[in-house]
Enzyme design. Structure first.
Site, PDB file in Angstrom:
ATOM      1  N   GLU A 308       0.647  -7.287 -12.451  1.00  4.61           N
ATOM      2  CA  GLU A 308       1.981  -7.557 -11.877  1.00  4.61           C
ATOM      3  C   GLU A 308       2.961  -6.499 -12.353  1.00  4.61           C
ATOM      4  OE1 GLU A 308       0.569  -9.396 -14.288  1.00  4.61           O
ATOM      5  OE2 GLU A 308       2.072 -10.367 -15.572  1.00  4.61           O
ATOM      6  N   ARG A 330      16.097  -4.474 -10.409  1.00  2.00           N
ATOM      7  CA  ARG A 330      16.133  -5.825 -10.994  1.00  2.00           C
ATOM      8  C   ARG A 330      16.972  -6.771 -10.142  1.00  2.00           C
ATOM      9  NH1 ARG A 330      19.141  -9.211 -12.936  1.00  2.00           N
ATOM     10  NH2 ARG A 330      20.969  -7.898 -12.654  1.00  2.00           N
TER      11      ARG A 330
END
Ligand code: C2E
Ligand code: MG
Ligand code: MG
Length: 659
Positions: A308, A330
Site C-alpha cells: 500500500e 495528503r
C-alpha cells in the site's frame, strides 16, 4: 518460414492481397529500378558506341554513317534518360523510354548498315541484333512486359531486316530466324524467372521486416509489462528503481537535486481485513489514479513501491514545493473521503501519510534518499497518521536510525544496553510513595539514549519485545519487590507479550523464584490504537488473575477501545492519560476529566492519574478525591538505588495504609 512469399508468389494475380503486394513492390522498387535503368542504359550506350570499331572492321564503307547514327541515337537516348530522371518521371516511363531507345538504336543501325556494299558481311553482322534482345531482357531491371515487348520489337526488326536486306539463301535465313527466335525465347524466359526471383526476394524481405516489427512490438509489450504494476497500471518497483538511478546519475553529473515522497495508506491492512481484498484492491486503484493525476500535473514520476506504499520522485525546485506537493497529495486523498469505518483511531475515511526526503551533498547513495523518506514516513505514522513529515537531519527524532535501533535491540540484553528506571506512584491518602512503574531505557552502542516511544514500537515489530519484556519483569521483581522497596511494582507490557503462549507460566515461575506475592506485581496494558481483544489475550489475563497479579489499563482515553476494554476486562486500576489532566486548565477540560473519573468510579475501579506536573494538578486531583498520583511533580523516573534513597517512607512502613 517464408509462407507469405510462397503464397504471394503462387496466388493468382487477381487476388486483392497480391495486387496490394505488387503495388507495394512497385513502390519499393521504384528507386532501385531507376538506378538500375540509368546504369544499364549508360553501359549499353557505351557498348553501343564501342561497337563502332566492329563497324570499321566489317562494313567500313558505311562505318561513318553507322557511327554517326550510333552517336546521335546513343547520346540522344542518354539525354532523354537524364531529362526524365530530372523531371522525376516514374520508373515505368523511364523503362519504356530506355527500351524504345534500345530498339531505335538497333533499327537505326540496321538502316544505316544495310547500305553497305559488302552484303555478305552485313548478313552475318546483323546477327549482333541478338545482343540488343538480350540486353533488354538481362541488362536492365525492366518489368517483364516492357522487356519482352522491347525484345519482341528487336526480334521483329531483325526478322524484317533478314527478309528484306539479307542476300542469303532461304535455308540460311531460316537458320538465322530460328536462332533469333530462340534468343528471344531464352532471354525472355530468363527475364521472367529473374523478375519472379526479385519479387520473391522482396516478399521475403517484407516478411522478415514484418516479423522483426512484430518481435519489436512483443519486446516492447513485454518490457512495458515487466515495468508496470498489474493492479494500478503505475510503474512498479523495478521501473522506479531504474528511475531513481537515473535521477541519481543526473544529481551526480549536473547537481540536479530531487525529492522522494513515500506515501502509505493508513490502516490499510485493517481496511483489507474489514472490507475484503477485492475492495482493498479497488481502494488502491482509486488512490493511485488520484496520485497519478497530482504527480503528473507537476511533472513528477509516480510508482507503486510496495503493497500500500506509493512513491513519487520529482526534480526538486525547493523543499517548500515538495512539502506543498506532499500536502496536496495528503489533502487530496482525504478529500476523496473513501469510507474506512473501522479505523481504530476513529477517523472514518481513508487517509495517507507522506514521508519526504531530498538529495543532500552528504548522501552517497540513492538508497539513502529513499531510506530517509522511509524514516520520515515512519515519523508521520508515529505522529498520528494523515500527516506529512519531511526528513530533517537536524531533527533529533531522526538522530537514530530505525534499522540501527532494531539491530541494537537484538544485542541489547547481552550488551547491557537496556536498563530500567522506576517512577514512583504516590498514595494521596497516606502521602506515601506506594508503588512504582518500571520504565525501560535503551542506549545505543555509542551511548546515545533512545526513548521508549521510539524503541518500543520497533521492539514490538521485530519481536524483540518478548525477551525484553520478560527481562523487565524479572528485573523489576528483583529490584523493587524482593528488596521490598515498594508495595506494588507495575511493569508495562505489550499485548504481543501477553498473546505469546507461556507468558502467565513465566510470571508464575518468576513469582515463585523470588517468593513474591502475585498481588504486588501489576501489568500495565496500554489502550493502544492497534490493540484488539482476542481469545489469547483474554485467556492470558485470566491466567494472570489466577496468580493474583494485578492488571491495569494504561493511558485511558487515548485509544478508541477503552470502553469496550472496561466492559470486557476487570481492571484493578485504570490510569487516566496525562493529556486529560493537562487540559484541566479549561472548564471544558475539567468537565471532561471529571466525567471520566465519574465513569471509572461507577465501574468500581481504582483510579490513578498520570502526568501530575504541578502543585495545581495535585490540588485539583485532591479536590476530585483521586488517591493515586504519578508525574514529575511527585517524582521523576529514577534507577532503583535512587528510588530507595528518595523514597523516605518505604513500603515496610506504609504497608498497612495501601489497599
Ligand atoms: P507510560 O506507561 O504511560 O509511561 C509514562 C510515561 O510518561 C513515561 O515516559 C514517563 O517518563 C512519562 N511521564 C511520567 N510523568 C510525567 C509527567 O509528569 N509529565 C510528562 N510529560 N511525562 C511524564 P517514557 O518512559 O518515555 O515511556 C513512554 C512509554 O513507553 C510508556 O508510557 C510505555 O507505554 C512505554 N514503555 C516504557 N517502558 C516500557 C516497557 O518496559 N515495556 C513496554 N511494553 N512499554 C514500555
Ligand atoms: Mg505505563
Ligand atoms: Mg501511561
Amino acid at each position: 518460414m517464408h509462407v507469405l512469399a510462397e503464397t504471394a508468389a503462387k496466388a493468382p494475380s487477381s487476388t486483392r492481397s497480391t495486387r496490394e503486394l505488387r503495388s507495394l513492390y512497385d513502390q519499393q522498387s521504384e528507386l532501385v529500378r531507376k538506378v538500375a535503368t540509368r546504369r544499364g542504359l549508360w553501359i549499353a550506350v557505351v557498348a553501343y558506341l564501342g561497337y563502332s570499331l566492329t563497324d570499321y572492321l566489317f562494313i567500313a564503307d558505311v562505318a561513318r554513317s553507322t557511327i554517326t547514327a550510333r552517336f546521335i541515337v546513343g547520346l540522344g537516348a542518354l539525354c532523354i534518360l537524364e531529362f526524365l530522371l530530372r523531371r522525376k518521371a516514374m520508373a515505368n516511363t523511364i523503362d519504356v523510354a530506355s527500351a524504345i531507345s534500345v530498339s531505335t538504336g538497333y533499327l537505326v543501325w540496321l538502316v544505316m548498315a544495310q547500305m553497305t556494299e559488302d552484303r555478305a558481311a552485313f548478313s552475318y553482322y546483323m546477327v549482333f541484333g541478338a545482343i540488343f534482345m538480350m540486353s533488354v531482357n538481362l541488362f536492365f531491371r525492366f518489368r517483364s512486359s516492357v522487356a519482352i515487348a522491347s525484345s519482341a520489337a528487336n526480334m521483329i526488326i531483325f526478322i524484317g531486316a533478314l527478309c528484306v536486306f539479307a542476300p542469303m539463301a532461304f535455308t540460311h535465313k531460316l537458320i538465322m530466324g530460328a536462332f533469333c527466335i530462340s534468343c528471344f525465347i531464352f532471354t525472355a524466359y530468363v527475364n521472367l524467372e529473374l523478375n519472379k526471383e526479385r519479387y520473391k526476394v522482396f516478399l521475403n524481405a517484407l516478411e522478415a521486416s514484418l516479423q522483426q516489427a512484430a518481435a519489436d512490438e512483443r519486446g516492447n509489450a513485454l518490457l512495458h509489462l515487466s515495468n508496470t504494476d498489474s493492479l494500478t497500471g503505475l510503474e512498479n518497483r523495478r521501473a522506479i528503481d531504474q528511475r531513481l538511478r537515473d535521477y541519481w546519475q543526473r544529481w551526480l553529473d549536473d547537481g540536479a537535486s530531487f525529492a522522494v515522497l513515500l506515501i502509505d495508506v493508513d490502516y490499510f491492512k485493517h481496511y483489507n481485513d474489514c472490507y475484503g481484498h477485492q475492495q482493498g484492491d479497488q481502494c488502491l486503484v482509486t488512490i493511485s489514479e488520484h496520485l497519478q493525476q497530482t504527480a503528473s500535473s507537476c511533472g513528477a514520476v509516480i510508482g507503486r513501491y510496495g503493497g500500500e506504499e506509493f512513491i513519487v520522485i520529482k526534480s526538486a525546485s525547493s523543499l517548500d514545493d515538495m512539502k506543498e506537493l506532499a500536502e496536496a497529495i495528503r489533502r487530496g486523498v482525504a478529500e476523496m473521503a473513501l469510507p474506512h469505518q473501522h479505523r481504530r483511531d476513529g477517523t472514518p475515511i481513508i487517509t495517507v501519510s507522506v514521508g519526504v526526503s531530498h538529495t543532500r551533498s552528504e548522501i552517497k547513495q540513492v538508497d539513502k534518499v529513499v531510506h530517509e523518506a522511509d524514516r520520515a514516513l515512519y515519523a508521520a505514522k508515529a505522529g498520528g497518521r494523515n500527516v506529512v513529515a519531511v526528513f530533517d537531519v537536524t531533527d533529533s527524532k531522526y538522530s537514530v536510525d530505525r534499522e540501527d535501533v532494531a539491530a541494537t535491540l537484538k544485542i541489547a540484553l547481552d550488551q547491557k544496553l537496556v536498563s530500567l528506571v522506576y517512577q514512583p506512584i504516590r498514595n494521596m491518602q497516606t502521602g506515601m510513595l506506594d508503588g512504582a512503574e518500571a520504565l525501560m531505557r535503551l542506549k545505543m552502542l555509542d551511548g546515545t539514549p533512545v526513548g521508549p516511544d521510539v524503541f518500543i514500537p520497533i521492539a514490538e515489530r521485530t519481536g524483540a519485545i518478548v525477551a525484553l519484556g520478560r527481562w523487565a519483569i524479572r528485573t523489576t521483581c528483583s529490584d523493587l519487590l524482593v528488596t521490598d522497596l515498594v508495595r506494588v511494582a507495575s511493569v508495562n507490557v505489550s499485548p504481543m507479550e501477553l498473546k505469546k503462549p507461556g507468558f502467565a507460566d513465566y510470571v508464575a515461575a518468576i513469582l515463585a523464584e523470588f517468593e513474591v506475592d502475585g498481588g504486588r506485581l501489576a501489568f500495565e496494558i496500554t489502550e493502544g490504537v492497534e490493540l484488539e481483544i482476542d481469545q489469547d489475550l483474554v485467556r492470558c489475563i485470566s491466567d494472570l488473575r489466577k496468580l493474583g497479579v494485578q492488571v491495569w489499563l494504561d493511558d485511558f482515553g487515548t485509544g478508541f477501545a477503552g470502553l469496550s476494554w472496561l466492559r470486557l476486562i476487570d481492571f484493578d486500576t485504570v490510569k487516566i492519560d496525562r493529556s486529560f489532566l493537562h487540559d484541566s486548565h479549561t472548564d471544558r477540560g475539567r468537565r471532561m476529566l471529571l466525567d471520566i473519573i465519574t465513569l471509572l468510579r461507577n465501574r468500581g475501579v481504582s483510579i490513578l492519574v498520570e502526568g501530575v506536573e504541578t502543585a495545581e494538578h495535585q490540588r485539583l486531583m485532591l479536590q476530585y478525591g483521586i488517591h493515586y498520583l504519578q508525574g514529575y511533580h511527585i517524582a521523576r523516573p529514577a534507577p532503583a538505588d535512587q528510588l530507595a534513597t528518595n523514597n523516605v517512607l518505604p513500603f515496610l512502613e506504609t504497608k498497612k495504609n495501601v489497599g
